[in-house]
Structure formats: C-alpha cells, structure tokens
Design a protein around this motif. Structure first.
Motif, PDB file in Angstrom:
ATOM      1  N   MET A   1       0.702  -1.548  -0.339  1.00  0.00           N
ATOM      2  CA  MET A   1       0.168  -0.188  -0.338  1.00  0.00           C
ATOM      3  C   MET A   1       0.666   1.287  -0.132  1.00  0.00           C
ATOM      4  SD  MET A   1      -4.145   0.726   1.310  1.00  0.00           S
ATOM      5  CE  MET A   1      -4.193  -1.011   1.436  1.00  0.00           C
ATOM      6  N   VAL A   2       1.013   2.595  -0.445  1.00  0.00           N
ATOM      7  CA  VAL A   2       1.018   3.749  -1.215  1.00  0.00           C
ATOM      8  C   VAL A   2       0.417   4.353  -0.184  1.00  0.00           C
ATOM      9  CG1 VAL A   2       2.227   5.092  -2.323  1.00  0.00           C
ATOM     10  CG2 VAL A   2       1.950   2.873  -2.864  1.00  0.00           C
ATOM     11  N   HIS A   3       0.858   5.499   0.398  1.00  0.00           N
ATOM     12  CA  HIS A   3       1.248   6.570   1.093  1.00  0.00           C
ATOM     13  C   HIS A   3       1.045   8.367   1.015  1.00  0.00           C
ATOM     14  CE1 HIS A   3      -0.108   3.256   3.928  1.00  0.00           C
ATOM     15  NE2 HIS A   3      -1.332   3.497   4.228  1.00  0.00           N
ATOM     16  N   CYS A   4       0.223   8.883   0.864  1.00  0.00           N
ATOM     17  CA  CYS A   4       1.048  10.792   0.992  1.00  0.00           C
ATOM     18  C   CYS A   4       2.504  10.519   1.816  1.00  0.00           C
ATOM     19  CB  CYS A   4      -0.296  11.325   0.702  1.00  0.00           C
ATOM     20  SG  CYS A   4       0.533  13.062   0.738  1.00  0.00           S
ATOM     21  N   PRO A   5       3.103  11.036   1.228  1.00  0.00           N
ATOM     22  CA  PRO A   5       4.211  11.476   1.809  1.00  0.00           C
ATOM     23  C   PRO A   5       3.690  13.030   3.178  1.00  0.00           C
ATOM     24  CG  PRO A   5       4.973  12.041   0.427  1.00  0.00           C
ATOM     25  CD  PRO A   5       4.040  11.627   0.139  1.00  0.00           C
ATOM     26  N   ASP A   6       3.106  13.218   2.842  1.00  0.00           N
ATOM     27  CA  ASP A   6       2.222  15.056   3.591  1.00  0.00           C
ATOM     28  C   ASP A   6       1.308  14.697   4.153  1.00  0.00           C
ATOM     29  OD1 ASP A   6       4.278  16.049   2.614  1.00  0.00           O
ATOM     30  OD2 ASP A   6       3.227  17.001   1.192  1.00  0.00           O
ATOM     31  N   CYS A   7       0.195  13.742   4.081  1.00  0.00           N
ATOM     32  CA  CYS A   7      -0.744  13.374   4.897  1.00  0.00           C
ATOM     33  C   CYS A   7      -1.035  12.267   5.030  1.00  0.00           C
ATOM     34  CB  CYS A   7      -2.222  14.722   4.252  1.00  0.00           C
ATOM     35  SG  CYS A   7      -2.770  13.254   2.666  1.00  0.00           S
ATOM     36  N   GLU A   8      -0.075  11.611   4.451  1.00  0.00           N
ATOM     37  CA  GLU A   8      -0.368  10.011   4.939  1.00  0.00           C
ATOM     38  C   GLU A   8      -1.770   9.355   4.541  1.00  0.00           C
ATOM     39  OE1 GLU A   8       1.845   8.281   6.782  1.00  0.00           O
ATOM     40  OE2 GLU A   8       3.170   9.639   6.375  1.00  0.00           O
ATOM     41  N   ALA A   9      -2.551   9.577   3.478  1.00  0.00           N
ATOM     42  CA  ALA A   9      -3.932   8.955   3.278  1.00  0.00           C
ATOM     43  C   ALA A   9      -2.907   8.248   2.179  1.00  0.00           C
ATOM     44  CB  ALA A   9      -4.400   9.853   1.896  1.00  0.00           C
ATOM     45  N   THR A  10      -4.282   7.597   1.933  1.00  0.00           N
ATOM     46  CA  THR A  10      -3.772   5.887   0.918  1.00  0.00           C
ATOM     47  C   THR A  10      -4.294   6.013  -0.244  1.00  0.00           C
ATOM     48  OG1 THR A  10      -3.895   4.831   3.544  1.00  0.00           O
ATOM     49  CG2 THR A  10      -4.679   3.208   1.069  1.00  0.00           C
ATOM     50  N   LEU A  11      -3.398   5.633  -0.711  1.00  0.00           N
ATOM     51  CA  LEU A  11      -3.096   5.776  -2.541  1.00  0.00           C
ATOM     52  C   LEU A  11      -3.013   4.607  -3.005  1.00  0.00           C
ATOM     53  CD1 LEU A  11      -0.680   8.348  -2.800  1.00  0.00           C
ATOM     54  CD2 LEU A  11      -2.701   8.615  -2.733  1.00  0.00           C
ATOM     55  N   GLN A  12      -4.479   3.619  -3.166  1.00  0.00           N
ATOM     56  CA  GLN A  12      -5.034   2.723  -4.402  1.00  0.00           C
ATOM     57  C   GLN A  12      -5.845   2.765  -4.786  1.00  0.00           C
ATOM     58  OE1 GLN A  12      -6.512   0.592  -0.756  1.00  0.00           O
ATOM     59  NE2 GLN A  12      -8.260   1.647  -0.571  1.00  0.00           N
ATOM     60  N   SER A  13      -6.040   3.824  -5.144  1.00  0.00           N
ATOM     61  CA  SER A  13      -7.363   3.612  -6.806  1.00  0.00           C
ATOM     62  C   SER A  13      -6.068   4.993  -7.458  1.00  0.00           C
ATOM     63  CB  SER A  13      -8.617   3.654  -6.639  1.00  0.00           C
ATOM     64  OG  SER A  13      -8.891   4.899  -6.275  1.00  0.00           O
ATOM     65  N   ALA A  14      -6.870   5.270  -8.770  1.00  0.00           N
ATOM     66  CA  ALA A  14      -6.688   6.154  -9.511  1.00  0.00           C
ATOM     67  C   ALA A  14      -7.243   7.369  -9.235  1.00  0.00           C
ATOM     68  CB  ALA A  14      -7.243   6.038 -11.019  1.00  0.00           C
ATOM     69  N   ASP A  15      -8.524   6.739  -8.565  1.00  0.00           N
ATOM     70  CA  ASP A  15      -8.581   8.514  -7.813  1.00  0.00           C
ATOM     71  C   ASP A  15      -8.557   9.398  -6.790  1.00  0.00           C
ATOM     72  OD1 ASP A  15     -11.573   8.404  -9.619  1.00  0.00           O
ATOM     73  OD2 ASP A  15     -12.506   6.233  -8.421  1.00  0.00           O
ATOM     74  N   ASP A  16      -7.628   8.229  -6.010  1.00  0.00           N
ATOM     75  CA  ASP A  16      -6.779   8.635  -5.189  1.00  0.00           C
ATOM     76  C   ASP A  16      -5.497   9.261  -5.687  1.00  0.00           C
ATOM     77  OD1 ASP A  16      -7.886   7.599  -3.515  1.00  0.00           O
ATOM     78  OD2 ASP A  16      -6.623   5.651  -3.421  1.00  0.00           O
ATOM     79  N   VAL A  17      -5.269   9.646  -6.367  1.00  0.00           N
ATOM     80  CA  VAL A  17      -4.443  10.396  -7.480  1.00  0.00           C
ATOM     81  C   VAL A  17      -5.101  12.003  -8.634  1.00  0.00           C
ATOM     82  CG1 VAL A  17      -1.843  10.669  -9.340  1.00  0.00           C
ATOM     83  CG2 VAL A  17      -3.123   8.842  -6.788  1.00  0.00           C
ATOM     84  N   ALA A  18      -4.885  12.859  -8.729  1.00  0.00           N
ATOM     85  CA  ALA A  18      -5.220  13.434  -9.430  1.00  0.00           C
ATOM     86  C   ALA A  18      -3.664  14.005 -10.226  1.00  0.00           C
ATOM     87  CB  ALA A  18      -5.609  14.888  -9.069  1.00  0.00           C
ATOM     88  N   PHE A  19      -4.037  13.601 -11.486  1.00  0.00           N
ATOM     89  CA  PHE A  19      -3.254  13.907 -12.911  1.00  0.00           C
ATOM     90  C   PHE A  19      -3.516  15.485 -13.364  1.00  0.00           C
ATOM     91  CE2 PHE A  19      -2.875   9.661 -12.147  1.00  0.00           C
ATOM     92  CZ  PHE A  19      -1.269   9.275 -12.253  1.00  0.00           C
ATOM     93  N   VAL A  20      -2.365  16.395 -13.177  1.00  0.00           N
ATOM     94  CA  VAL A  20      -2.315  17.618 -14.027  1.00  0.00           C
ATOM     95  C   VAL A  20      -1.470  18.057 -15.320  1.00  0.00           C
ATOM     96  CG1 VAL A  20      -2.659  20.080 -13.311  1.00  0.00           C
ATOM     97  CG2 VAL A  20      -3.263  18.562 -11.636  1.00  0.00           C
TER      98      VAL A  20
END
Length: 62
Positions: A1-20
């Motif tokens: 499982m991957v977590h955001c280094p700043d807020c520790e949110a769990t990044l487990q699907s494409a919806d958890d990441v925004a591509f700009v």
C-alpha cells in the motif's frame, strides 16, 4: 500500500491521485511534449511528475 508523504492518505486507486497537465513546450524537432504532475487527491501535494509523448497537433520533424 502507498501513502502520501504529507498527509498519510492511502493511495490505492486512480481516484486517489490527480493528474494535472502542465504547459507544453516545443523542442528542437518542433514536437510538443506534455508534462504531467501527479498530486494527492486528498491534500494536493505533488507526489510525482512525468513527460508524455508528442501532443496532438504539436507538429513534428519536417
């Protein structure tokens, strides 16, 4: 499982990441490249970046 280094949110699907898409630039061969930044969808922190291939309509080598 991957977590955001700043807020520790769990990044487990494409919806958890925004591509700009950032500004495209034209290089030596007149091919426009697309630059992307991946951000945490929870806090907006930048967690990655990359370059994509030539942008549609960006021209090319003549």
């Amino acid at each position: 499982m991957v977590h955001c280094p700043d807020c520790e949110a769990t990044l487990q699907s494409a919806d958890d990441v925004a591509f700009v898409e950032m500004d495209a630039t034209t290089g030596i061969l007149a091919a426009s490249k697309r630059f992307y930044v991946a951000e945490c969808a929870e806090c907006g922190s930048t967690i990655g970046s990359g370059v994509a291939g030539a942008k549609a309509g960006g021209g090319g080598a003549v």
